[in-house]
Design an enzyme around this catalytic site. Structure first.
Site, PDB file in Angstrom:
ATOM      1  N   LYS A   1      42.807  38.067  41.670  1.00 30.99           N
ATOM      2  CA  LYS A   1      42.456  36.735  41.179  1.00 30.99           C
ATOM      3  C   LYS A   1      43.479  35.668  41.597  1.00 30.99           C
ATOM      4  O   LYS A   1      43.482  35.220  42.738  1.00 30.99           O
ATOM      5  CB  LYS A   1      42.238  36.795  39.663  1.00 30.99           C
ATOM      6  CG  LYS A   1      41.036  37.702  39.283  1.00 30.99           C
ATOM      7  CD  LYS A   1      40.815  37.746  37.804  1.00 30.99           C
ATOM      8  CE  LYS A   1      39.770  38.788  37.435  1.00 30.99           C
ATOM      9  NZ  LYS A   1      38.387  38.367  37.685  1.00 30.99           N
TER      10      LYS A   1
ATOM     11  N   TYR B   1      37.919  46.668  31.553  1.00 27.24           N
ATOM     12  CA  TYR B   1      37.237  46.784  32.841  1.00 27.24           C
ATOM     13  C   TYR B   1      38.290  46.704  33.936  1.00 27.24           C
ATOM     14  O   TYR B   1      39.176  45.855  33.880  1.00 27.24           O
ATOM     15  CB  TYR B   1      36.218  45.649  33.000  1.00 27.24           C
ATOM     16  CG  TYR B   1      35.534  45.591  34.353  1.00 27.24           C
ATOM     17  CD1 TYR B   1      35.787  44.538  35.232  1.00 27.24           C
ATOM     18  CD2 TYR B   1      34.635  46.572  34.756  1.00 27.24           C
ATOM     19  CE1 TYR B   1      35.150  44.469  36.471  1.00 27.24           C
ATOM     20  CE2 TYR B   1      33.998  46.513  36.001  1.00 27.24           C
ATOM     21  CZ  TYR B   1      34.263  45.454  36.849  1.00 27.24           C
ATOM     22  OH  TYR B   1      33.649  45.394  38.074  1.00 27.24           O
TER      23      TYR B   1
ATOM     24  N   ASP C   1      46.934  46.956  34.526  1.00 32.50           N
ATOM     25  CA  ASP C   1      45.968  46.253  35.367  1.00 32.50           C
ATOM     26  C   ASP C   1      46.151  44.761  35.079  1.00 32.50           C
ATOM     27  O   ASP C   1      45.632  44.240  34.093  1.00 32.50           O
ATOM     28  CB  ASP C   1      44.541  46.713  35.047  1.00 32.50           C
ATOM     29  CG  ASP C   1      43.520  45.929  35.865  1.00 32.50           C
ATOM     30  OD1 ASP C   1      42.336  46.319  35.861  1.00 32.50           O
ATOM     31  OD2 ASP C   1      43.897  44.920  36.496  1.00 32.50           O
TER      32      ASP C   1
HETATM   33  P1  KE4 Z   1      37.485  42.510  41.547  1.00 33.12           P
HETATM   34  O1  KE4 Z   1      37.088  43.792  42.237  1.00 33.12           O
HETATM   35  O2  KE4 Z   1      36.302  41.833  40.895  1.00 33.12           O
HETATM   36  O3  KE4 Z   1      38.304  41.573  42.430  1.00 33.12           O
HETATM   37  O4  KE4 Z   1      38.485  42.908  40.362  1.00 33.12           O
HETATM   38  C1  KE4 Z   1      38.061  43.851  39.402  1.00 33.12           C
HETATM   39  C2  KE4 Z   1      38.854  43.660  38.125  1.00 33.12           C
HETATM   40  C3  KE4 Z   1      39.921  44.498  37.870  1.00 33.12           C
HETATM   41  N1  KE4 Z   1      40.667  44.361  36.759  1.00 33.12           N
HETATM   42  C4  KE4 Z   1      40.393  43.390  35.853  1.00 33.12           C
HETATM   43  C5  KE4 Z   1      41.245  43.279  34.620  1.00 33.12           C
HETATM   44  C6  KE4 Z   1      39.315  42.495  36.060  1.00 33.12           C
HETATM   45  O5  KE4 Z   1      39.040  41.538  35.148  1.00 33.12           O
HETATM   46  C7  KE4 Z   1      38.529  42.621  37.217  1.00 33.12           C
HETATM   47  C8  KE4 Z   1      37.335  41.722  37.493  1.00 33.12           C
HETATM   48  N2  KE4 Z   1      37.020  40.802  36.452  1.00 33.12           N
HETATM   49  C9  KE4 Z   1      35.639  40.336  36.424  1.00 33.12           C
HETATM   50  C10 KE4 Z   1      35.493  39.400  35.228  1.00 33.12           C
HETATM   51  N3  KE4 Z   1      35.634  40.042  34.006  1.00 33.12           N
HETATM   52  C11 KE4 Z   1      35.264  39.645  37.689  1.00 33.12           C
HETATM   53  C12 KE4 Z   1      33.959  38.899  37.614  1.00 33.12           C
HETATM   54  C13 KE4 Z   1      32.814  39.695  38.177  1.00 33.12           C
HETATM   55  O6  KE4 Z   1      32.783  40.943  38.036  1.00 33.12           O
HETATM   56  O7  KE4 Z   1      31.921  39.040  38.754  1.00 33.12           O
END
Ligand code: KE4
Length: 430
Positions: A267, A144, A239
């Site tokens: 993060k 993801y 990523d």
């Molecule tokens: P954000 O747009 O949520 O800041 O980042 C997206 C993203 C991009 N790349 C990786 C590897 C990620 O894990 C994420 C977001 N992770 C999720 C949890 N698996 C955030 C939690 C959520 O979606 O509420």
């Protein structure tokens, strides 16, 4: 019994927020029941609105590597906010922060700050397409990268086939520009290049997968990926939104010694405030506006409070011994979980890299998305709910990473392992 305050809030929230949450995983669809509304956090603990405390392994999905309400981070935010919250103009601290990111990450010569990981990966794909003049992207099944249209794509039928939309509203024409390979399977990547020679701009990968639960790369996978991209004139994009400053000071690229062309971060770098970034080779990054023709912008990009929180977080992480401490805690927890799994008779495995970990139930090993999807979801629900009742707050999905922080100690690890022993024994019929 009167419904709990969480239940009342959840019912009320669903009238004004889709699903009652601002991000789907928080609705606990994968584990049943209703989410606990959280009132506050401190160190490795959170308290729900009923005042119940939990040892927290979600850590806001990764950012809180120092724990909740870190005094150093709060002080940094407090000092920064006395001067205002946002200017829409360059500030000295952004320069210091960008320089620290560039000094820490082997691949990053220049960096642009964003407000979310999604924004960072979306910009990276635009940049990769512009730099190579190619249109297709390869991603991995189960990885993801944020809610980017061209990455909300499921594997088509068979290897090296065109992606299909994995969300309503994503156009088939957009999904088809993305090919879906299998993590830890370099042949599946080579098949994409064989089928679409000269058309693939980039391969994007979570170098340590967190979004299928934690899946480490096989020993040579990342270096083979590097070689495959070189041979085919495609860019390698790591990523590292989750792994950056999590699995090592220099991220997975330092831990595994493989240097991508572009990297996304998020993060941890924001210390719990909205801050992410994308960066990489100077010759590529200089295509980004206003120097080059690849547009990226953001009202709150590099927000002073978020940068203050992120910078202080990195300053703490840079101190000697922090990653050794995280590894020490991770080893203690992993060892304990393996032992209680064995004693319980429940089939399962624990995948861990540093302070990010996942327990998979109903399977013996997880190396890719197919393995992960074979987990026993009902067993996971009962595991999650059982641990919750024991005061352990785990990610509410079998396909998420759990996180340790520097605020966890041996005491909380041992409480967690004891709770796991009781819950798994019950699940195993013991
Ligand atoms: P954000 O747009 O949520 O800041 O980042 C997206 C993203 C991009 N790349 C990786 C590897 C990620 O894990 C994420 C977001 N992770 C999720 C949890 N698996 C955030 C939690 C959520 O979606 O509420």
């Amino acid at each position: 019994m009167a419904s709990s305050l969480s239940a009342q809030l959840f019912h009320r929230a669903q009238r004004s927020i889709p699903g009652g949450v601002n991000s789907p995983v928080r609705a606990w669809k994968a584990v049943g029941g209703e989410p606990r509304f959280i009132q506050r956090g401190k160190g490795c603990f959170v308290w729900d609105v009923e005042g119940r405390s939990y040892i927290d392994y979600v850590g806001s999905w990764g950012p809180l590597i120092l724990g909740h309400a870190s005094p150093e981070v709060l002080r940094a935010i407090n000092d920064a906010m006395r001067d205002g919250t946002s200017f829409g103009a360059p500030t000295p601290r952004e320069v210091e922060f960008a320089e620290k990111l560039c000094s820490a990450l082997p691949s990053v010569e220049m960096v642009r700050l964003t407000s979310s990981g999604t924004e960072a990966t979306m910009a990276l794909l635009r940049l990769a397409r512009a730099f190579t003049g190619r249109s297709r992207i390869v991603k991995f099944d189960g990885c993801y990268h944020g809610h980017v249209d061209s990455l909300l794509v499921a594997a088509g039928s068979g290897a090296a086939t065109l992606g299909v939309p994995d969300s309503a509203g994503v156009l088939p024409a957009v999904a088809e520009t993305t090919l879906v390979a299998t993590f830890n399977d370099i042949e599946s990547v080579e098949a994409c290049f064989d089928r679409f020679p000269g058309e693939i701009a980039a391969v994007i990968v979570e170098p340590v997968v967190g979004n299928m639960g934690v899946i480490p790369p096989d020993e040579n996978f990342l270096s083979e990926l590097r070689k495959c991209c070189e041979e085919n004139g495609a860019l390698l994009v790591f990523d590292e939104v989750m792994t950056g400053f999590r699995v090592a000071w220099g991220g997975a690229q330092q831990r595994y010694g493989v240097v991508p062309d572009l990297t996304s971060l998020g993060k941890v770098v924001g210390g719990g405030l909205p801050l992410a970034a994308f960066g990489g080779r100077r010759d590529i990054m200089e295509l980004v506006a206003p120097v080059g023709s690849v547009y990226h912008a953001g009202t709150l990009s590099g927000n002073p409070l978020a940068v203050a929180a992120g910078l202080r977080t990195l300053e703490v992480l840079e101190r000697p011994g922090t990653y050794e401490r995280l590894e020490e805690l991770g080893q203690r927890l992993e060892k304990g979980l393996w032992e209680v799994l064995a004693d319980s008779g429940v089939r399962g495995c624990v995948n861990r890299v540093g302070s990010m970990w996942t327990i998979f139930l109903g399977v013996s090993q997880v190396r890719n998305a197919r393995d992960a999807r074979a987990v026993d979801r009902d067993l996971f629900c009962r595991w999650f709910q059982g641990m919750l009742e024991e005061g352990i707050y785990l990610p509410p999905s079998p396909f998420e990473a759990a996180f340790l922080s520097l605020a966890h100690t041996e005491a909380e690890i041992d409480v967690t392992v004891g709770a796991a022993a009781r819950v798994l024994r019950r699940l195993g019929g013991g």
